[in-house]
Design an enzyme around this catalytic site. Structure first.
Site, mmCIF file in Angstrom:
data_model
loop_
_atom_site.group_PDB
_atom_site.id
_atom_site.type_symbol
_atom_site.label_atom_id
_atom_site.label_comp_id
_atom_site.label_asym_id
_atom_site.label_seq_id
_atom_site.Cartn_x
_atom_site.Cartn_y
_atom_site.Cartn_z
ATOM 1 N N ASN A 68 7.326 -14.044 -32.548
ATOM 2 C CA ASN A 68 6.719 -14.540 -33.885
ATOM 3 C C ASN A 68 7.796 -14.757 -34.833
ATOM 4 O OD1 ASN A 68 5.006 -15.150 -36.304
ATOM 5 N ND2 ASN A 68 5.060 -13.076 -36.892
ATOM 6 N N GLY A 69 8.197 -15.952 -35.118
ATOM 7 C CA GLY A 69 9.269 -16.338 -36.197
ATOM 8 C C GLY A 69 10.041 -17.415 -35.882
ATOM 9 N N GLU A 70 11.166 -17.673 -36.579
ATOM 10 C CA GLU A 70 12.002 -18.872 -36.507
ATOM 11 C C GLU A 70 13.380 -18.251 -36.288
ATOM 12 O OE1 GLU A 70 10.813 -21.709 -36.165
ATOM 13 O OE2 GLU A 70 8.670 -21.324 -36.943
ATOM 14 N N LEU A 102 1.828 -21.102 -33.124
ATOM 15 C CA LEU A 102 1.870 -21.956 -34.166
ATOM 16 C C LEU A 102 2.901 -23.011 -33.989
ATOM 17 C CD1 LEU A 102 0.499 -23.172 -36.586
ATOM 18 C CD2 LEU A 102 2.196 -21.698 -37.989
ATOM 19 N N ALA A 103 2.847 -24.049 -33.359
ATOM 20 C CA ALA A 103 3.908 -24.795 -32.948
ATOM 21 C C ALA A 103 4.600 -25.530 -34.053
ATOM 22 C CB ALA A 103 3.599 -25.942 -32.077
ATOM 23 N N ARG A 146 -4.819 -8.957 -55.629
ATOM 24 C CA ARG A 146 -4.918 -9.940 -56.607
ATOM 25 C C ARG A 146 -3.992 -11.029 -56.349
ATOM 26 N NH1 ARG A 146 -3.577 -6.154 -61.926
ATOM 27 N NH2 ARG A 146 -5.534 -5.075 -62.159
ATOM 28 N N CYS A 153 3.239 -17.114 -35.507
ATOM 29 C CA CYS A 153 2.534 -17.002 -34.280
ATOM 30 C C CYS A 153 2.069 -15.586 -34.423
ATOM 31 C CB CYS A 153 3.560 -17.120 -32.932
ATOM 32 S SG CYS A 153 4.398 -18.630 -33.132
ATOM 33 N N THR A 211 -1.980 -4.993 -56.302
ATOM 34 C CA THR A 211 -1.311 -6.109 -56.721
ATOM 35 C C THR A 211 -1.158 -7.188 -55.561
ATOM 36 O OG1 THR A 211 0.270 -4.290 -57.894
ATOM 37 C CG2 THR A 211 1.216 -6.917 -57.669
#
Length: 585
Positions: free
Chosen positions: A75-77, A51-52, A319, A2, A316
């Protein structure tokens, strides 16, 4: 994933300010295209782009406690949310969201609850009763978070820099494993594992303990109410994630909704090492495999957008982020919203090829500690932002808090690369899953040499990037780079090219300071460059820069020699100007 944005202490709380917060939050909508939320209280705002993934129907944010005096945007789980709910039986929950426990844990335990969370997260919580607030980030920094300060005395928090860079005079990357408390007015570290001190551990290696810890880490990340899969490059790490997920998927709750056949995804240039290896692993595991191709030109065309989303000019990272960015778009088009990925293993086990030159177990272990502490600036940033650019969530089992603690407690003598004992890089991990009776993977995959993602998608990818940059950046531009970019001065045309794009999007001094610098070979820290004198002449983050180790190692090219000469000329010019200035004074 999210997108979160929180602002406190705004002098202006007019409708215009509310509109401005909504506008800035909208810059994060790619992270959370499913719903938007905003809570206003006095001089504070908490915004959310969702973001569900878990409880898609009722888990909209911000989230609250029972009487809405505690507000949180996350934001997270939180993988252990069901266990935590059992400790909160006197509380009434409004949703099935895994993140709602945060509001109730604060109510129950105050600010000292963060270490109870098992998951990846960044959150901001407001206690409206005394107008205090806290912000916190997960242990390793899997989820991004930035912190900023406005000229009006306001304090800001956001998932990505682009949401606060225009309105803050100064901003920084919020440190992983830390919490900010408005009551104390400072950051403090809540994550204090034994390995953080970099003291040399002595726990004997037990392959079964390591195996079971990793299986547990993978299984808990199958918590989802939406379609999911695994990013499979065909290397050891992603292959082990796929092998474990495939083996136990049928027993998980996710299988009831989405079936027991695992989906796997890979991207590369046609004929690349990763595509071939991934296809072989997928066939062995019986997954439903999706193979995507891209061309060097398609990658080059995407670089500018990749830099905007990843918010870095690190060579890095760019890329490797570009093919991951392209693949994420393809995956999302299939209706998938969550993937498991293999980041973190190389840092924990010393998997990068430069670890072959570690002089002793003490330096080996200390380098792994340094690498883990910096993950939020490199691989975690790449994995999160490359996927979130298209509303796709990436979960990383190797960076499970419990697994990291177990793996980092092993006596590093076992992790050392010992050809005399036939131990290659990450031998302790390979050996833990070397089961002759019930194999997880074919032997040659289990013992495949480390291949960095940006190399594995096809060696011509990096070569193509360098060629393109050489056409965009002149010799004169590189010679004068230290005057144009005195901080983190680019030393190659490729780095200079990325820097110019970054500065276009993020021109403030604070922005460029969020990106790390310093010499590196094959993804090493600056300290590890000292392990081999030859490396200082071949400073490139590709695994092929590990001269004498990688099977397809670089030879010093004419371009490399030219770059060294240009760097020398630039240094002499700068020294001359300094001397002239001193003479004038």
């Amino acid at each position: 994933m999210c997108g979160i944005l929180a602002v406190f202490g705004c002098v202006d709380n007019s409708q215009a300010k509310r509109s401005r917060i909504i506008e800035l939050s909208r810059r994060l909508r790619h992270r959370g295209p499913d719903w938007s939320g905003l809570h206003c209280h006095g001089d504070g705002y908490l915004a959310h782009q969702r973001l569900a993934i878990v409880d898609p129907t009722s888990g909209d944010q911000p989230l609250y406690n029972e009487d809405k005096t505690v507000v949180v945007t996350v934001n997270g789980e939180i993988y252990n949310h069901k266990e935590l709910r059992q400790k909160l039986k006197s509380h009434q929950f409004r949703t099935g969201s895994d993140c709602e426990v945060i509001a109730h844990l604060y109510e129950e335990y105050g600010e000292d609850f963060v270490d109870m969370l098992d998951g990846m997260f960044s959150f901001v919580l407001l206690d409206t009763r005394d107008k205090s607030f806290i912000a916190a980030r997960d242990a390793i920094g899997v989820t991004p978070l930035y912190m900023g300060w406005g000229l009006d005395g306001s304090i800001w928090f956001a998932s990505e820099m682009k949401a606060l860079s225009d309105d803050c005079e100064r901003f920084v990357s919020f440190l992983p494993g830390h919490i900010y408390s408005s009551k104390k007015g400072a950051l403090r570290r809540w994550y204090n594992p034994p390995w953080y001190s970099e003291q040399i551990p002595s726990t004997p290696y037990d392959p079964m303990v390591l195996r079971k810890a990793f299986e547990k880490a993978v299984l808990k990340r199958l918590m989802t109410d939406v379609p999911f899969g695994v990013l499979l490059s065909g290397g050891l790490d992603s292959s082990l994630v796929a092998a474990v997920a495939s083996r136990y998927l049928a027993e998980s709750e996710a299988a009831c909704q989405w079936g027991s056949q695992l989906h796997t995804f890979c991207i590369g240039l046609k004929g690349s090492p990763d595509l071939k290896a991934a296809r072989e692993v997928a066939d062995y595991l019986g997954t439903r495999h999706h193979e995507f191709h891209f061309t060097v030109q398609e990658g080059i065309d995407a670089v500018e957008e990749v830099i905007y989303h990843t918010e870095t000019y690190d060579v890095t990272t760019i890329r490797a982020s570009t093919p991951m960015f392209l693949m994420s778009r393809k995956i999302k088009s299939l209706g998938v919203k969550m993937v498991l990925s293999g980041e973190g293993s190389d840092e924990i086990f010393g998997g990068y090829l430069y670890f072959h030159k570690a002089p002793n177990k003490e330096e080996f272990h200390q380098e792994t500690c340094r690498k883990i502490k910096a993950l939020h600036l490199y691989d975690c940033l790449r994995a999160n932002k490359s996927t979130s650019a298209w509303g796709l969530e990436a979960r990383v089992p190797f960076l499970d808090k419990e697994f990291v603690n177990i793996a980092m407690a092993i006596d590093p003598e076992w992790k050392m690369i010992r050809p005399d004992l036939r131990r290659i890089e990450k031998w302790v991990l390979r050996n833990a899953f070397d089961d002759g009776e019930n194999p997880y993977l074919p032997k040659h995959i289990l013992y495949r040499q480390k291949e960095q993602f940006s190399d594995g998608v096809g060696y011509s990818w990096i070569d193509g990037l360098k060629d393109h940059a050489n056409k965009q950046v002149t010799d004169s531009m590189l010679v004068h780079a230290s005057f144009i970019y005195p901080e983190n001065t680019p030393t190659t045309k490729e780095a200079y090219y990325y820097r110019t794009i970054f500065e276009k999007f993020f021109p403030k001094n604070a922005a460029r300071s969020t990106v790390p610098g310093g010499p590196s070979v094959a993804c090493s820290t600056a300290k590890a460059v000292e392990w081999d004198a030859a490396w200082s002449k071949n400073l490139d983050p590709s695994g092929r820069a590990a001269l004498g180790v990688h099977a397809a190692a670089y030879e010093e090219s004419l371009d490399d020699k030219d770059a060294n000469q240009l760097n020398g000329s630039s240094q002499k010019l700068q020294e001359g100007l300094v001397e002239q200035a001193a003479a004038v004074v």
